[in-house]
Design a protein around this motif. Structure first.
Motif, mmCIF file in Angstrom:
data_model
loop_
_atom_site.group_PDB
_atom_site.id
_atom_site.type_symbol
_atom_site.label_atom_id
_atom_site.label_comp_id
_atom_site.label_asym_id
_atom_site.label_seq_id
_atom_site.Cartn_x
_atom_site.Cartn_y
_atom_site.Cartn_z
ATOM 1 N N UNK A 64 29.193 41.080 31.607
ATOM 2 C CA UNK A 64 30.255 41.263 32.607
ATOM 3 C C UNK A 64 31.488 40.443 32.233
ATOM 4 N N UNK A 65 31.274 39.207 31.762
ATOM 5 C CA UNK A 65 32.397 38.379 31.308
ATOM 6 C C UNK A 65 33.121 39.054 30.145
ATOM 7 N N UNK A 66 32.346 39.558 29.197
ATOM 8 C CA UNK A 66 32.931 40.188 28.020
ATOM 9 C C UNK A 66 33.742 41.424 28.380
ATOM 10 N N UNK A 67 33.236 42.229 29.308
ATOM 11 C CA UNK A 67 33.963 43.433 29.715
ATOM 12 C C UNK A 67 35.291 43.073 30.355
ATOM 13 N N UNK A 68 35.282 42.054 31.214
ATOM 14 C CA UNK A 68 36.532 41.624 31.842
ATOM 15 C C UNK A 68 37.495 41.062 30.805
#
Length: 235
Positions: A64-68
């Motif tokens: 989720x961090x990477x997608x953001x």
């Protein structure tokens, strides 16, 4: 919020959203039949301030961090100016923001360390450590040549962490009126708080009584008690 698709829809539909605090103890997941082909997956043309704090993985970045982070890098948030990510162990959000000379506050190094999630002083110290580590890797190298063409000196310049052209400020300080203990966000207690006063200790009007106190309790209340300092709270 259980899945990233729901968050993507929220951001795309709230076209006037300017401030978002997303705090969860578990990460939203991508649906199994949903594949990211293009970036940005998350996007908002209006969002100016984002507080992003998923606390389940304090030692590594998660999907989720990477997608953001990839969505921000792909210009999905053109109006974003302030990004607060207390749980950013790999600095993937910090590196997207414009470089700063310091991230920590003067008193952070003197605060007691507690085994809680990375918020407040702990997060700022971690970000400062990443920043100082980047200083050891200069972006430019200078060679000094004398009039005979001999190398007399060489050194590096401009070791920093961040993106020079970014308009986003990486800011881990709490909101005005909030506390680090609450993750930097305003809570109802910050709005209704007594500014440091304790019930029963406020001025009771006896400071100007001329009679002699009759017992120890009255003597303790003899002097005027200063009211707590008012703190402005921005919602």
């Amino acid at each position: 919020m259980d899945d990233m698709l729901a968050l993507a829809r929220v951001l795309s539909n709230l076209v006037y959203l300017e401030n978002l605090a997303f705090v969860q103890s578990f990460p939203p997941q991508m649906p199994e039949d949903n594949f990211i082909l293009l970036m940005p997956y998350l996007a908002s043309n209006s969002l100016r301030k984002l507080h992003w704090d998923i606390t389940s993985h304090p030692t590594c970045a998660i999907a989720a961090d990477s997608i953001l982070a990839r969505s921000i890098a792909a210009k999905g948030f053109p109006a974003l100016r302030i990004l607060r990510a207390p749980n950013d162990p790999e600095g993937i959000f910090q590196v997207l923001c414009r470089p700063r000379d310091r991230v920590d506050l003067p008193g952070d190094r003197f605060r007691p360390v507690t085994p809680t999630r990375a918020t407040g002083a702990t997060a700022r110290l971690a970000a400062q450590a990443r920043l100082e580590a980047a200083w050891r890797f200069p972006r430019f190298h200078v060679n000094v040549i004398d009039e005979r063409g001999m190398l007399v000196d060489k050194f590096g310049l401009a070791g920093f962490m961040g993106t020079a052209e970014s308009k986003i400020r990486y800011d881990l300080s709490p909101d005005p009126g909030a506390r680090d203990e609450n993750g930097g966000l305003i809570e109802i207690g910050d709005v209704t708080g007594d500014c440091g006063e304790k019930e029963g200790d406020m001025c009771n009007g006896r400071w100007n009584v001329h009679a002699t106190p009759t017992d120890k309790k009255d003597k303790d209340r003899w002097w005027h008690v200063e009211r707590g300092r008012w703190t402005g709270v921005e919602m």
